[in-house]
Scaffold this motif. Structure first.
Motif, PDB file in Angstrom:
ATOM      1  N   LEU A 101       0.814  -1.211   0.000  1.00  0.00           N
ATOM      2  CA  LEU A 101       0.000   0.000   0.000  1.00  0.00           C
ATOM      3  C   LEU A 101       0.854   1.270   0.000  1.00  0.00           C
ATOM      4  O   LEU A 101       0.470   2.284  -0.590  1.00  0.00           O
ATOM      5  N   VAL A 102       2.031   1.208   0.631  1.00  0.00           N
ATOM      6  CA  VAL A 102       2.919   2.371   0.688  1.00  0.00           C
ATOM      7  C   VAL A 102       3.344   2.780  -0.721  1.00  0.00           C
ATOM      8  O   VAL A 102       3.310   3.957  -1.093  1.00  0.00           O
ATOM      9  N   SER A 103       3.742   1.788  -1.536  1.00  0.00           N
ATOM     10  CA  SER A 103       4.159   2.084  -2.913  1.00  0.00           C
ATOM     11  C   SER A 103       2.981   2.571  -3.741  1.00  0.00           C
ATOM     12  O   SER A 103       3.141   3.447  -4.601  1.00  0.00           O
ATOM     13  N   SER A 104       1.797   2.011  -3.502  1.00  0.00           N
ATOM     14  CA  SER A 104       0.599   2.469  -4.215  1.00  0.00           C
ATOM     15  C   SER A 104       0.366   3.956  -3.955  1.00  0.00           C
ATOM     16  O   SER A 104       0.130   4.744  -4.875  1.00  0.00           O
ATOM     17  N   ARG A 105       0.431   4.330  -2.679  1.00  0.00           N
ATOM     18  CA  ARG A 105       0.189   5.729  -2.314  1.00  0.00           C
ATOM     19  C   ARG A 105       1.269   6.638  -2.901  1.00  0.00           C
ATOM     20  O   ARG A 105       0.986   7.765  -3.346  1.00  0.00           O
ATOM     21  N   LYS A 106       2.508   6.163  -2.918  1.00  0.00           N
ATOM     22  CA  LYS A 106       3.606   6.966  -3.462  1.00  0.00           C
ATOM     23  C   LYS A 106       3.386   7.239  -4.949  1.00  0.00           C
ATOM     24  O   LYS A 106       3.566   8.374  -5.413  1.00  0.00           O
ATOM     25  N   VAL A 107       2.990   6.197  -5.700  1.00  0.00           N
ATOM     26  CA  VAL A 107       2.705   6.382  -7.127  1.00  0.00           C
ATOM     27  C   VAL A 107       1.567   7.378  -7.298  1.00  0.00           C
ATOM     28  O   VAL A 107       1.614   8.269  -8.157  1.00  0.00           O
ATOM     29  N   PHE A 108       0.544   7.248  -6.465  1.00  0.00           N
ATOM     30  CA  PHE A 108      -0.613   8.130  -6.546  1.00  0.00           C
ATOM     31  C   PHE A 108      -0.212   9.587  -6.303  1.00  0.00           C
ATOM     32  O   PHE A 108      -0.651  10.500  -7.026  1.00  0.00           O
ATOM     33  N   GLU A 109       0.619   9.809  -5.276  1.00  0.00           N
ATOM     34  CA  GLU A 109       1.033  11.173  -4.945  1.00  0.00           C
ATOM     35  C   GLU A 109       1.897  11.781  -6.043  1.00  0.00           C
ATOM     36  O   GLU A 109       1.911  13.003  -6.223  1.00  0.00           O
ATOM     37  N   GLU A 110       2.638  10.948  -6.771  1.00  0.00           N
ATOM     38  CA  GLU A 110       3.542  11.447  -7.800  1.00  0.00           C
ATOM     39  C   GLU A 110       2.848  11.710  -9.132  1.00  0.00           C
ATOM     40  O   GLU A 110       3.453  12.248 -10.064  1.00  0.00           O
ATOM     41  N   MET A 111       1.570  11.343  -9.244  1.00  0.00           N
ATOM     42  CA  MET A 111       0.848  11.536 -10.500  1.00  0.00           C
ATOM     43  C   MET A 111       0.557  13.013 -10.729  1.00  0.00           C
ATOM     44  O   MET A 111      -0.003  13.692  -9.866  1.00  0.00           O
ATOM     45  N   SER A 112       0.950  13.519 -11.892  1.00  0.00           N
ATOM     46  CA  SER A 112       0.701  14.921 -12.222  1.00  0.00           C
ATOM     47  C   SER A 112      -0.737  15.142 -12.664  1.00  0.00           C
ATOM     48  O   SER A 112      -1.282  16.237 -12.553  1.00  0.00           O
ATOM     49  N   GLU A 113      -1.344  14.090 -13.160  1.00  0.00           N
ATOM     50  CA  GLU A 113      -2.734  14.149 -13.619  1.00  0.00           C
ATOM     51  C   GLU A 113      -3.489  12.945 -13.085  1.00  0.00           C
ATOM     52  O   GLU A 113      -3.030  11.813 -13.217  1.00  0.00           O
ATOM     53  N   ARG A 114      -4.634  13.179 -12.456  1.00  0.00           N
ATOM     54  CA  ARG A 114      -5.410  12.078 -11.885  1.00  0.00           C
ATOM     55  C   ARG A 114      -6.837  12.149 -12.409  1.00  0.00           C
ATOM     56  O   ARG A 114      -7.539  13.130 -12.164  1.00  0.00           O
ATOM     57  N   GLY A 115      -7.239  11.092 -13.078  1.00  0.00           N
ATOM     58  CA  GLY A 115      -8.622  10.990 -13.514  1.00  0.00           C
ATOM     59  C   GLY A 115      -9.430  10.209 -12.490  1.00  0.00           C
ATOM     60  O   GLY A 115      -8.913   9.746 -11.467  1.00  0.00           O
TER      61      GLY A 115
END
Length: 606
Positions: A101-115
């Motif tokens: 879950l930690v890596s999931s959240r990190k990827v999410f936070e690094e997204m410049s665009e979120r749909g």
């Protein structure tokens, strides 16, 4: 800047991607990963933003998923696709399915665009870890940024709700946002009903069902299953019949719950009717249906019909075999269970852990040590020795077959923390072998060393151990302890053990007092050990009382007549003994011949 591949490379990658898409859509995830490896070896230079979402989806099924996923992540970064919203969302989803879950959240936070899809993936990641409050927090963040949740958001949330309050709050939110108002939201409505059923609100789920304009087969089966799981068989049949009247096309899934309901109900006529309906709709012959039908007939005490279903099954899988073997074992026919197991071994179907646990129980009931040792060898050869159910069954089998040392060896070989079932099996083994001190020592180790709390079954074994070893004071102490220290209310088997304990020790007055304290309908099982104790201590007067009581409760039991006649004979009261045997003859009862079984030359023949 990433160098663009040549035209021939792009064309080659396009063809590879078509193959990967086909494999992924068919669920052939290993093939997907193999195709990706071929891309790397082909000189194309890696995948594209079309490749990685599919390969990342496939990697979660790999035995080494997290390692493969991180390797793919490095490829994505190296090739410059880390800014692609679809690739990032796939990475997020992959990490969550791998439990990171930690890596999931990190990827999410690094997204410049979120749909919306990206937000839903993060919500799903929290739901997979049962962190519903965190998932709801993400929903609130999403709405604060001006993005409205989709129906998929709630489809993810409802199954994860760990309490009814969470579920109802989520339902209220979905309703306010207009997701439960139209006929096009059947999947979401089904999810709401599934949440209600999960939290034992099946009547409320049915109320929703009856308001639906066009419920799906899943809608009907969700409510039917809910009633079955709650033990409300009548309501389950009512919903099933209502579904049939709506001319819903029945498939084999629709029969799962109702066949289980037939097993609970135990009505053979109803069971046969449902079986006929499966044939009429063409659902008979499905492995899952055959498995359930075998179990259904077994629970209705009709082994003949269960065997007919089994024999007519074209391609029997391990579950059908196990159901039939279990049916024989549970009905008290262990020899038939063993015979069928031997047939199973002659086929290409391999028994699983459940099959082996059942057959070990059959070996225990018949005392067939040689077959039990063969099963143990099979278990070791196929690497199944670490399964808890198998380990506990091996302990039970060796104890019942007289090999207490082997049982202890299996018990000691359990490397991880032993569960209550394993401790109880070993304690019971010592109890039935009259090794009371060993049983009590193990009982203390279980509590003091492992901190495991005993249950009612454990205390039955402890009282049995005290009874067989003459440990009267210990038995009385533990009988009081189960109530005082653990809040366990004594059951009829505990009182029966207590009477047996007192009777064996010659304390017949206290045993009689304990028996008479119970209502007459409960006393029936307690007079037999009391009569046996009277015979042992040559107390004819109390023996006659016990015999009279036993004959009131079980006039058809020859053992009680014989026991009393033998007590009279031991005291030289030949007339009374003859009168007791004559009474047995007058009632048309015949003494069952004694029997025993012996394994000859370790062949398993009896």
């Amino acid at each position: 800047m990433r160098k663009l591949p040549s035209f021939s490379s792009r064309r080659s990658l396009y063809l590879w991607n078509l193959k990967i898409r086909d494999a992924t859509n068919r669920g052939l995830y290993k093939k997907t990963l193999d195709l990706y490896s071929s891309i790397l070896q082909s000189g194309v230079g890696g995948g594209s933003n079309f490749t990685y979402p599919m390969v990342l989806k496939a990697c979660s099924s790999s035995p080494d998923a997290i390692h493969v996923g991180k390797t793919l992540h490095s490829h994505v970064t190296h090739l410059g696709f880390q800014a692609d919203v679809y690739v990032q969302t796939s990475l997020l989803d992959m990490y969550s399915k791998c439990g990171d879950l930690v890596s999931s959240r990190k990827v999410f936070e690094e997204m410049s665009e979120r749909g919306v899809v990206s937000w839903n993936s993060m919500i799903a990641a929290y739901c997979r870890c049962s962190l519903v409050d965190e998932a709801v927090s993400v929903v609130n963040q999403m709405r604060a940024l001006g993005l409205e949740p989709s129906s998929t958001t709630f489809l993810v949330l409802f199954p994860a709700c760990s309490s009814l309050l969470q579920g109802l709050s989520t339902q209220c939110c979905a309703f306010k946002m207009g997701f439960l108002n139209g006929d096009d939201e059947v999947p979401l409505t089904n999810s709401v009903m599934g949440m209600l059923v999960k939290h034992c609100q099946t009547h409320e789920a049915r109320a929703i069902l009856e308001k639906m304009q066009e419920p799906s087969i899943i809608s009907w089966t969700t409510v039917t299953s809910g009633y079955v799981e709650a033990g409300h068989v009548k309501e389950a049949f009512s919903v099933f019949n209502q579904m049939r009247r709506k001319t819903i096309s029945l498939d084999y899934v629709a029969f799962f719950a109702i066949i289980s309901a037939c097993g609970q109900h135990g009505d053979l006529l109803v069971a046969s009717t449902v079986h006929s309906l499966t044939i009429k709709t063409g659902c008979e012959g499905e492995d899952a249906i055959d498995n359930l039908l075998v179990s259904m007939y077994a629970k209705c005490c009709d082994l003949v019909s269960a065997r007919c279903v089994f024999d007519s099954s074209c391609e029997k899988n391990v579950f059908v075999w196990t159901s039939m073997i279990s049916a024989y074992q549970n009905a008290g026919h262990p020899a038939d269970a063993i015979e069928l197991f031997r047939r199973l071994l002659q086929t290409s179907v391999k028994p699983d852990e459940a099959t082996l646990a059942i057959i070990l129980s059959a070996c225990a009931d018949t005392g067939t040590l040689s077959l039990g040792e063969e099963v143990e060898e099979y278990i070791m050869t196929n690497g199944l020795q670490l399964d808890r159910q198998v380990q506990t069954s091996l302990i039970h089998m060796f104890c019942k077959c007289g090999s207490i040392e082997k049982a202890r060896t299996v018990f000691d070989s359990i490397s991880e923390k032993k569960d209550l079932a394993a401790w109880s099996s070993m304690i019971n083994g010592y109890a039935i072998h009259g090794m009371g001190n060993e049983a009590l020592s193990l009982f203390h180790d279980m509590q003091n060393t492992e901190g495991i709390v005993p249950d009612s079954l454990t205390y039955t074994s402890i009282l049995l151990a005290c009874s067989h070893s003459g440990l009267v004071e210990d038995g009385l102490k533990y009988f009081k302890s189960m109530q005082k220290d653990f809040g366990l209310e004594p059951r009829i088997e505990h009182y029966t053990c207590l009477v047996d304990l007192l009777g064996r020790a010659g304390r017949l007055d206290l045993a009689l007092e304990t028996t008479l304290d119970f209502p007459e309908k409960i006393q029936g099982r307690m007079w037999a050990p009391f009569l046996s104790a009277c015979k042992k201590h040559q107390n004819v007067e109390l023996g006659e009382l016990a015999a009279r009581k036993l004959l009131e409760f079980s006039t058809g039991s020859t053992g009680n007549y014989v026991l009393m006649a033998n007590l009279y004979t031991s005291q030289g009261k030949w007339k009374e003994a003859a009168e007791t045997r004559r009474l047995m003859d007058d009632r048309g009862l015949a003494k069952e011949p004694g029997w025993s079984q012996v394994e000859i030359c370790d062949s398993g023949d009896r």
